[in-house]
Motif scaffolding. Structure first.
Motif, PDB file in Angstrom:
ATOM      1  N   GLN A  65       0.837  -1.205   0.000  1.00 15.70           N
ATOM      2  CA  GLN A  65       0.000   0.000   0.000  1.00 15.70           C
ATOM      3  C   GLN A  65       0.871   1.254   0.000  1.00 15.70           C
ATOM      4  N   ALA A  66       1.953   1.209   0.766  1.00 17.61           N
ATOM      5  CA  ALA A  66       2.873   2.360   0.777  1.00 17.61           C
ATOM      6  C   ALA A  66       3.441   2.599  -0.617  1.00 17.61           C
ATOM      7  N   ALA A  67       3.785   1.523  -1.301  1.00 16.27           N
ATOM      8  CA  ALA A  67       4.312   1.651  -2.666  1.00 16.27           C
ATOM      9  C   ALA A  67       3.230   2.170  -3.608  1.00 16.27           C
ATOM     10  N   ALA A  68       2.025   1.639  -3.469  1.00 17.68           N
ATOM     11  CA  ALA A  68       0.922   2.072  -4.336  1.00 17.68           C
ATOM     12  C   ALA A  68       0.659   3.564  -4.148  1.00 17.68           C
ATOM     13  N   ASP A  69       0.652   4.012  -2.898  1.00 14.00           N
ATOM     14  CA  ASP A  69       0.418   5.438  -2.624  1.00 14.00           C
ATOM     15  C   ASP A  69       1.539   6.297  -3.229  1.00 14.00           C
ATOM     16  N   LEU A  70       2.763   5.829  -3.050  1.00 14.28           N
ATOM     17  CA  LEU A  70       3.907   6.622  -3.508  1.00 14.28           C
ATOM     18  C   LEU A  70       3.964   6.701  -5.030  1.00 14.28           C
ATOM     19  N   TYR A  71       3.659   5.592  -5.676  1.00 15.86           N
ATOM     20  CA  TYR A  71       3.827   5.547  -7.131  1.00 15.86           C
ATOM     21  C   TYR A  71       2.524   5.818  -7.883  1.00 15.86           C
ATOM     22  N   GLY A  72       1.450   6.063  -7.139  1.00 14.68           N
ATOM     23  CA  GLY A  72       0.187   6.401  -7.790  1.00 14.68           C
ATOM     24  C   GLY A  72      -0.453   5.257  -8.550  1.00 14.68           C
ATOM     25  N   VAL A  73      -0.351   4.045  -7.991  1.00  8.76           N
ATOM     26  CA  VAL A  73      -0.993   2.889  -8.621  1.00  8.76           C
ATOM     27  C   VAL A  73      -1.915   2.218  -7.593  1.00  8.76           C
TER      28      VAL A  73
END
Lengths: 349, 349
Positions: A65-73
């Motif tokens: 989720q942290a990656a999704a938030d950061l990368y906009g996916v």
């Protein structure tokens, strides 16, 4: 006698960079970040220690989720790996049957070849020019998988964006854009995901997020690809501490950005000084510099530096036998390196 | 449209046990150790945190040496895995080409089938009797790999030693003896390694060493097998913290032995009490008890316990649809379980 799988028996073992487990080296050989993660990232470990007896979240939800938030996916576009090596391995085993083609550049990250060969895939190496650059898009009929690192080792420059785009548009199989070093430049390939459903972007927290010791990698792609890769992934591939540190690192990206800037300014200085010390210096978008001394054999310089307790990377490979790959360390480490080189050079004159 | 490898596309995703990330359950569903590792084991983490930016030892030397010392083998007989699931996966990919046979019992650890199927191996299931026991050695001509768990889930009893021995003697390929639960019994199979060069013993620190959250597994076998498996292994498959905790756990085995004894005495009590509560109870050599209530459908009991915030494991599989698998928790947890069951039973009478 036990029979070993032929593809395994015939593949030479991958040789990772030297990892001395002592502290007496200036370590500029395996592209680690010279700066520790900030204290608030390390603080995430404390909450996990009382829970080590319990299985981790099998699907690394917080980290993804942290990656999704950061990368906009979306969350279902992210797969977590035990380092990006795990991601690369999963990709091969998801999309390539033994005997099918995996393509990558000559030269690039050497693990691609090991993973493909162990799996029994056919390896196809794409020629690069004398500067290790692409001369056009990668056209590789029948390839089930193309690995393209951008920035691409050993040189560390981004591949030409236009060639990458054309490669993805024409590829019959999956294209992995390995952005292990992406955070040390201003370029990325997130927009490729909007255009292409066959593109997987691979990231690691080993370099830019100072977590090489913790093995956290990410794949970002269309949900249909992630879903199949998830079946190949070991169900508990990231332990509790790795998940917690990875999540905290991504959530604290703002703390890392100044470290990346520091690495980039040290890189600029290192390149300029090496040029002054009569090296042929390749431009770099990564946290390392690839350079060839004109006044000594690279192997000899590697050895002389090692005797002075400075480790850089030398590759015994015909195309790059004159080069060294030097990780961008702290300013103090780079000063010691430069002065060691200058003194060696002086002693030869 | 991207083409997925057929063996992957056709394999259903493995479903791990529920891992609620909240603390409000009595968690008796995935065979974790109910006791935390002792403080001196957890203390090993502190030395690693200042080094997370650096790659770990790629070959987990300290951990492997601790295992070699403990089990009386040489360092080159030990491979470290990111959990024993990583070990099992590596074994398949080292010894089995797609299309070749992997054999295991019907029933056993269900991940064997997932790993073999994803790889494209042919799966051969060996029948067991009504008590889930072997009726003789496993004879499986052409099998490149036989997985045998002892103790064997879901029941948790050791397989008959004589049958295991004969299996190893007659096998054409490799035999993995998966001792994930070995420390909760007095039996082991180290002597098999002296007799057979085709035997791999797999161990995990998840259960007996209270490290499920950290993913540490081990393979012990002849050096010739370990050397090839090492090529298939991801080069940095264990992070720094996992290596440190695993090493400290093995070096402090004496601290864990009393915990195993506690689990065994609680197990004895749990089995006796379940029998009194009109369950058919299977004898166990592991840290779980497999038992079938005679007065309620197992699925209903699973659900009723879950509503009372007690998680046990129910498998929706035809042969065991009447059974629950209950992890041996602390005495207090088992008391709460037993009293919840007694009260449910009372309310039905």
């Amino acid at each position: 006698m036990v029979s070993i799988r032929p593809s395994v028996r015939q593949t030479p073992a991958y040789v990772p960079g030297e990892q001395p487990q002592t502290n007496d080296f200036i370590k500029l050989n395996t592209n680690e970040n010279p700066y520790d993660p900030p204290a608030q990232v390390l603080a995430a470990v404390a909450a996990e220690l009382p829970k080590v007896r319990l299985y981790p979240d099998p699907v690394s939800t917080q980290l993804r989720q942290a990656a999704a938030d950061l990368y906009g996916v979306q969350l279902n576009q992210v797969l977590a790996g035990n380092g990006s090596d795990d991601i690369l391995n999963i990709v091969v085993r998801t999309f390539v049957d033994p005997g099918e083609i995996v393509a990558f550049l000559d030269l690039t990250y050497s693990l691609y070849e090991t993973i493909a060969s162990v799996h029994g895939a056919k390896v196809q190496k794409i020629a690069t020019d004398a500067n290790f650059d692409l001369t056009g898009p990668v056209i590789c009929p029948g390839a089930k998988l193309i690995f393209l690192a951008s920035p691409n080792p050993p040189k560390g420059k981004h591949l030409k964006r236009e060639f990458l785009w054309q490669t993805c548009a024409q590829a019959e199989g999956v294209v992995v854009i390995d952005e292990a070093y992406g955070d040390f430049s201003d370029e990325d390939h997130w927009d490729f995901l909007q255009e292409f459903d066959n593109v997987i972007i691979s990231r690691t927290l080993s370099k830019s997020y100072s977590l090489a010791g913790m093995r956290v990698g990410l794949a970002i792609a269309a949900p249909t690809l992630i879903e199949e890769m998830d079946k190949v992934r070991d169900s508990y591939n990231l332990d509790r501490v790795a998940q917690a540190l990875g999540t905290a690192a991504l959530r604290n990206q703002a703390e890392f950005v100044p470290l990346w800037q520091k690495v980039r300014s040290t890189r600029t200085r290192l390149m300029a000084q090496l040029a002054k010390l009569d090296f042929q210096v390749c431009p770099s978008d990564a946290n390392f510099v690839f350079a060839a001394p004109r006044w000594i054999a690279a192997a000899d310089l590697y050895q002389a530096l090692k005797e002075k307790k400075i480790l850089v990377r030398y590759f015994n490979h015909p195309r790059i036998t004159n080069y060294l790959r030097i990780t961008v360390g702290t300013d103090a480490e780079i000063d010691q390196l430069l002065s060691a080189i200058a003194s060696l050079k002086g002693s030869l004159e």
